[in-house]
Design a protein around this motif. Structure first.
Motif: not given
Lengths: 240, 241
Positions: B101-112
């Protein structure tokens, strides 16, 4: 059929948006229900195991180390789960092989020692977080599977031990060229407390997978249990 | 030749701004600072971070040392109330699950942030260096408040850029601890499995420092600032004329 009004559409849209907005709170709340929590976190561990199997490369070698980097033998930890010495009778010992193999039966230590000896300095990493570099010697699991005529498209090896420990090992990891049926440590015959006469040494797995005091080995698609620690909650794959 | 600049160089578009008459000389206003996806990732990531910290401490308790196993010298003992999971196996289940969950939300955040151009709101660049000292003087040494020109000041940008890098380091060190053989190259860059454990532990304490600082800043900047991470809108921001 009545077309929904714009207001109804808006209300529906809002409900979904609100649900999405509240999902972090809903998730946090759901985790207070024990059965949901348990399913959720074992599921997350399972996702890791699934990914581990997906990225596993059979011919990717674990790092090996020089003699000077070896942990001294007397500082190589013993992490037995119950007894250090289950009193194996070496004269009578044989590995009983069964399951999806062409030549089932009992295999003596002499037969296993007749396979090419491979010695390697590899890291033994415990799930607890400590790591040591040991020198291990033995026969490749893949050579032994060849000897017994195992069907290598079967999913698992399932082993039982003289101390009632039991383990499962996925076939791709068993066939990795550093996976050993180990009968030597530091160029000396395996001592009783380190698992004599025969143990696994698996540099691509956490330590709990390297079962000691092996007595039976079954090649199978279906395992009765996952492993002593895995049945209590550790990762079934245990890959590193 | 197209005159459209590349995504990377596209100028930062100011957030949506609402103004409405309030009877005062200046109109009341609100700025849409944080889109839903950013708020969503922020809070899910926050939950994951706390669970990772608690379960991480429980995992650490299985071998609370960075030295040899024999002889073992314990570095510290974690109060059980701070630990999550009950035992090593339970803590690992929490830790691995919430790592996804941490990796997914972190990735989505940075990509967005980078895909939308919104990253300019928080990315610390060389032009922000000169603003660091005046802000630090204001916060810590009772200096005069520098005029605000955008939603984040230089010190905030420094903190948020730092914490994204810290997040990347946490995942990198964590992956190496999880799969030191499969990611042996990444492990080597960190000095091996043994040192990766030290870095991963250091990352925890840097996060603790960040969270403390972040909470102090949120309190200093007031209620409207906190609400903006829930509704997206910041009322009467000080950087609008």
């Amino acid at each position: 059929m009545v077309e929904p009004t714009n207001n109804e559409k808006l209300a529906h849209h809002l409900a979904r948006r609100d649900l999405l907005r509240l999902s972090p709170l809903l998730l946090a709340g759901a985790l207070f229900i024990p059965s949901v929590r348990s399913k959720f976190i074992t599921g997350g561990l399972g996702v890791g195991d699934w990914l581990s199997e997906a990225i596993f490369r059979r011919n990717h070698l674990a790092p090996t180390f020089s003699t000077s980097e070896l942990t001294p033998f007397d500082q190589f930890p013993l992490n037995t789960y119950d007894v250090n010495d289950p009193d194996v009778d070496f004269d009578d010992w044989a590995l009983t092989v069964s399951g999806d193999v062409a030549r089932p039966g009992k295999y003596s230590l002499a037969q296993i020692k007749a396979l090419p000896l491979q010695r390697q300095n590899t890291k033994h990493i415990c799930v607890e977080g400590w790591d040591v570099v040991g020198r291990f010697g033995g026969a490749r699991v893949s050579d032994f599977l060849n000897l017994v005529g195992a069907n290598t498209s079967a999913k698992f090896l399932y082993v039982e031990c003289a101390d009632d420990y039991y383990e499962s090992l996925d076939m791709p990891s068993a066939l990795q060229p550093q996976s050993l049926l180990c009968y030597e440590m530091y160029d000396q015959p395996l001592t009783r407390e380190h698992g004599a006469p025969l143990r696994f040494s698996l540099p691509t797995k956490l330590g709990y997978k390297s079962a000691k005091y092996l007595t039976t080995l079954r090649v199978t698609d279906v395992i009765p249990q996952k492993g002593y620690w895995e049945d209590q909650g550790y990762s079934q794959d245990g890959g590193i | 030749m197209s005159s459209t600049p590349s995504l990377w160089r596209r100028p930062f578009l100011p957030a949506r701004i609402l103004r409405w008459p309030s009877g005062k000389a200046t109109p009341a206003s609100a700025v849409y600072e944080h889109p839903l996806i950013v708020r969503y990732c922020h809070w899910l990531n926050t939950i994951a971070l706390f669970i990772l910290a608690g379960s991480g401490l429980q995992i650490f308790m299985a071998f609370p040392s960075f030295g040899p196993k024999i002889p073992q010298h314990d570095l510290l003992h974690v109060p059980p109330k701070l630990a999550l999971g009950g035992w090593l196996g339970g803590a690992l289940q929490w830790h691995i699950t919430f790592a996804w969950i941490y990796i997914a939300t972190g990735l989505i955040y940075v990509i967005y942030q980078f895909a939308s151009g919104n990253y300019r709101q928080f990315l610390f660049t060389s032009s922000d260096i000169k603003g660091v000292w005046p802000m630090a003087r204001f916060y810590f040494f009772r200096g005069e408040k520098p005029p605000a020109a955008e939603s984040y000041n230089a010190l905030q940008k420094l903190a948020y850029t730092f914490v994204v890098l810290l997040g990347i380091l946490s995942v990198w060190t964590g992956l190496v601890l999880y799969k030191p053989v499969q990611f042996s190259g990444l492990a080597w860059l960190l000095g091996g499995f043994h040192l990766a454990r030290v870095w991963h532990f250091a990352v925890l304490w840097l996060f603790v420092l960040f969270v403390i600082g972040h909470l102090i800043m949120v309190i200093l900047h007031g209620w409207n600032n906190f609400v903006s991470m829930i509704t997206g809108w910041k009322r009467n921001p000080d950087y609008l004329p």
